[in-house]
Write a protein that holds these residues in place. Structure first.
Motif, mmCIF file in Angstrom:
data_model
loop_
_atom_site.group_PDB
_atom_site.id
_atom_site.type_symbol
_atom_site.label_atom_id
_atom_site.label_comp_id
_atom_site.label_asym_id
_atom_site.label_seq_id
_atom_site.Cartn_x
_atom_site.Cartn_y
_atom_site.Cartn_z
ATOM 1 N N LYS A 203 -4.131 4.832 1.041
ATOM 2 C CA LYS A 203 -5.032 4.864 -0.103
ATOM 3 C C LYS A 203 -6.464 5.145 0.338
ATOM 4 C CE LYS A 203 -2.508 1.944 -3.351
ATOM 5 N NZ LYS A 203 -2.527 0.697 -4.117
ATOM 6 N N LYS A 204 -6.895 4.485 1.409
ATOM 7 C CA LYS A 204 -8.252 4.697 1.907
ATOM 8 C C LYS A 204 -8.416 6.123 2.422
ATOM 9 C CE LYS A 204 -9.573 -0.009 2.775
ATOM 10 N NZ LYS A 204 -10.564 -0.791 3.434
ATOM 11 N N THR A 205 -7.376 6.618 3.062
ATOM 12 C CA THR A 205 -7.424 7.993 3.567
ATOM 13 C C THR A 205 -7.537 8.976 2.405
ATOM 14 O OG1 THR A 205 -6.072 7.380 5.474
ATOM 15 C CG2 THR A 205 -6.203 9.699 4.957
ATOM 16 N N THR A 206 -6.807 8.731 1.328
ATOM 17 C CA THR A 206 -6.859 9.592 0.144
ATOM 18 C C THR A 206 -8.254 9.551 -0.474
ATOM 19 O OG1 THR A 206 -4.518 9.162 -0.284
ATOM 20 C CG2 THR A 206 -5.804 10.055 -2.104
ATOM 21 N N LYS A 207 -8.834 8.357 -0.587
ATOM 22 C CA LYS A 207 -10.193 8.234 -1.129
ATOM 23 C C LYS A 207 -11.194 8.971 -0.245
ATOM 24 C CE LYS A 207 -9.731 3.847 -3.612
ATOM 25 N NZ LYS A 207 -10.178 2.453 -3.669
ATOM 26 N N LEU B 262 15.242 -11.493 13.248
ATOM 27 C CA LEU B 262 15.337 -10.644 12.062
ATOM 28 C C LEU B 262 14.173 -10.910 11.108
ATOM 29 C CD1 LEU B 262 19.146 -10.693 11.217
ATOM 30 C CD2 LEU B 262 17.780 -8.783 12.024
ATOM 31 N N ILE B 263 13.794 -12.154 10.947
ATOM 32 C CA ILE B 263 12.664 -12.496 10.079
ATOM 33 C C ILE B 263 11.378 -11.925 10.665
ATOM 34 C CG2 ILE B 263 11.269 -14.397 9.198
ATOM 35 C CD1 ILE B 263 13.843 -16.020 8.953
ATOM 36 N N THR B 264 11.214 -12.029 11.952
ATOM 37 C CA THR B 264 10.017 -11.502 12.606
ATOM 38 C C THR B 264 9.952 -9.993 12.444
ATOM 39 O OG1 THR B 264 10.145 -13.282 14.223
ATOM 40 C CG2 THR B 264 8.765 -11.418 14.779
ATOM 41 N N ILE B 265 11.100 -9.356 12.628
ATOM 42 C CA ILE B 265 11.153 -7.894 12.475
ATOM 43 C C ILE B 265 10.857 -7.526 11.024
ATOM 44 C CG2 ILE B 265 12.691 -5.902 12.544
ATOM 45 C CD1 ILE B 265 14.010 -7.148 15.002
ATOM 46 N N ALA B 266 11.411 -8.270 10.059
ATOM 47 C CA ALA B 266 11.187 -7.997 8.645
ATOM 48 C C ALA B 266 9.710 -8.170 8.288
ATOM 49 C CB ALA B 266 12.074 -8.903 7.788
ATOM 50 N N VAL B 267 9.134 -9.256 8.777
ATOM 51 C CA VAL B 267 7.707 -9.498 8.523
ATOM 52 C C VAL B 267 6.889 -8.368 9.149
ATOM 53 C CG1 VAL B 267 5.768 -11.035 9.060
ATOM 54 C CG2 VAL B 267 7.935 -11.987 8.267
ATOM 55 N N TYR B 268 7.268 -7.972 10.326
ATOM 56 C CA TYR B 268 6.558 -6.888 11.022
ATOM 57 C C TYR B 268 6.672 -5.580 10.236
ATOM 58 C CZ TYR B 268 5.291 -3.513 14.591
ATOM 59 O OH TYR B 268 4.713 -2.483 15.270
ATOM 60 N N VAL B 269 7.867 -5.258 9.756
ATOM 61 C CA VAL B 269 8.078 -4.018 8.994
ATOM 62 C C VAL B 269 7.307 -4.056 7.691
ATOM 63 C CG1 VAL B 269 9.852 -2.668 7.747
ATOM 64 C CG2 VAL B 269 10.308 -3.493 10.054
ATOM 65 N N VAL B 270 7.361 -5.201 6.987
ATOM 66 C CA VAL B 270 6.630 -5.329 5.727
ATOM 67 C C VAL B 270 5.126 -5.224 5.984
ATOM 68 C CG1 VAL B 270 6.074 -6.926 3.829
ATOM 69 C CG2 VAL B 270 8.447 -6.632 4.561
ATOM 70 N N SER B 271 4.652 -5.873 7.038
ATOM 71 C CA SER B 271 3.225 -5.815 7.380
ATOM 72 C C SER B 271 2.819 -4.378 7.684
ATOM 73 C CB SER B 271 2.911 -6.700 8.582
ATOM 74 O OG SER B 271 3.179 -8.042 8.300
ATOM 75 N N CYS B 272 3.650 -3.692 8.432
ATOM 76 C CA CYS B 272 3.349 -2.291 8.764
ATOM 77 C C CYS B 272 3.333 -1.443 7.498
ATOM 78 C CB CYS B 272 4.375 -1.746 9.756
ATOM 79 S SG CYS B 272 4.139 -2.386 11.423
ATOM 80 N N ALA B 273 4.251 -1.683 6.581
ATOM 81 C CA ALA B 273 4.305 -0.921 5.339
ATOM 82 C C ALA B 273 3.059 -1.174 4.493
ATOM 83 C CB ALA B 273 5.573 -1.268 4.560
ATOM 84 N N VAL B 274 2.643 -2.435 4.415
ATOM 85 C CA VAL B 274 1.440 -2.777 3.644
ATOM 86 C C VAL B 274 0.212 -2.124 4.283
ATOM 87 C CG1 VAL B 274 -0.088 -4.677 2.973
ATOM 88 C CG2 VAL B 274 2.386 -4.902 2.661
ATOM 89 N N ILE B 275 0.122 -2.234 5.584
ATOM 90 C CA ILE B 275 -1.021 -1.635 6.300
ATOM 91 C C ILE B 275 -1.021 -0.114 6.083
ATOM 92 C CG2 ILE B 275 -1.957 -1.151 8.580
ATOM 93 C CD1 ILE B 275 -1.123 -4.000 9.385
ATOM 94 N N TRP B 276 0.166 0.480 6.157
ATOM 95 C CA TRP B 276 0.263 1.927 5.973
ATOM 96 C C TRP B 276 -0.149 2.320 4.552
ATOM 97 C CZ3 TRP B 276 3.303 5.152 2.870
ATOM 98 C CH2 TRP B 276 3.198 6.511 3.188
ATOM 99 N N MET B 277 0.239 1.551 3.528
ATOM 100 C CA MET B 277 -0.131 1.849 2.144
ATOM 101 C C MET B 277 -1.636 1.723 1.946
ATOM 102 S SD MET B 277 3.068 0.127 -0.009
ATOM 103 C CE MET B 277 1.981 -0.456 -1.234
ATOM 104 N N VAL B 278 -2.239 0.667 2.485
ATOM 105 C CA VAL B 278 -3.687 0.476 2.366
ATOM 106 C C VAL B 278 -4.411 1.611 3.084
ATOM 107 C CG1 VAL B 278 -5.609 -1.012 3.050
ATOM 108 C CG2 VAL B 278 -3.544 -2.022 2.059
ATOM 109 N N PHE B 279 -3.966 1.903 4.270
ATOM 110 C CA PHE B 279 -4.574 2.981 5.054
ATOM 111 C C PHE B 279 -4.416 4.321 4.326
ATOM 112 C CE2 PHE B 279 -4.356 6.235 8.417
ATOM 113 C CZ PHE B 279 -5.621 6.073 8.933
#
Length: 132
Positions: free
Chosen positions: A25-29, A6-23
């Motif tokens: 923002k860059k896509t919008t720019k 569950l921790i691994t999945i949570a870390v994975y989901v959070v990492s994916c969410a962060v990557i998606w947000m950064v991506f």
């Protein structure tokens, strides 16, 4: 092991969410930059078309001026021929041309009267006019 999963999945989901947000923002720019460049390209295309039209107008004008110059040159040549013919047909103009040349060489009234068969008054007038 389920907590670790569950921790691994949570870390994975959070990492994916962060990557998606950064991506995201860059896509919008990048999209903003693409939009700005599109506007610039359209403006340059419009300016290029304007310059192209102006150049075409200049070419047309130049062609017209060239034709007019050719016409004027032909008229001048024709008039020069007519003047030459007229001066050759007029014996008096030859006489006066000769008298002017003689005055330029220093001839006097008597010389002009004898060589060009001019009356005294005309010979004097030619000398006075030429010396001024």
């Amino acid at each position: 092991m389920s907590q670790e999963l569950l921790i691994t999945i949570a870390v994975y989901v959070v990492s994916c969410a962060v990557i998606w947000m950064v991506f995201s923002k860059k896509t919008t720019k990048l999209q903003s930059k693409v939009d700005a460049l599109t506007v610039l390209v359209k403006e340059q295309d419009r300016q290029r078309e304007t310059v192209k039209k102006e150049l075409q107008e200049l070419r047309s004008g130049t062609i017209g001026v060239g034709r007019r110059v050719v016409e004027l040159e032909q008229k001048m040549a024709k008039q020069s021929e007519q003047i030459e013919e007229a001066s050759q047909q007029d014996p008096q103009s030859k006489m006066y041309s000769r008298a002017l040349k003689m005055v330029g060489l220093g001839a006097g009234v008597e010389e002009l009267m004898q060589e060009c068969e001019l009356p005294k008054a005309e010979a004097e007038l030619i000398i006075r006019l030429h010396k001024k």
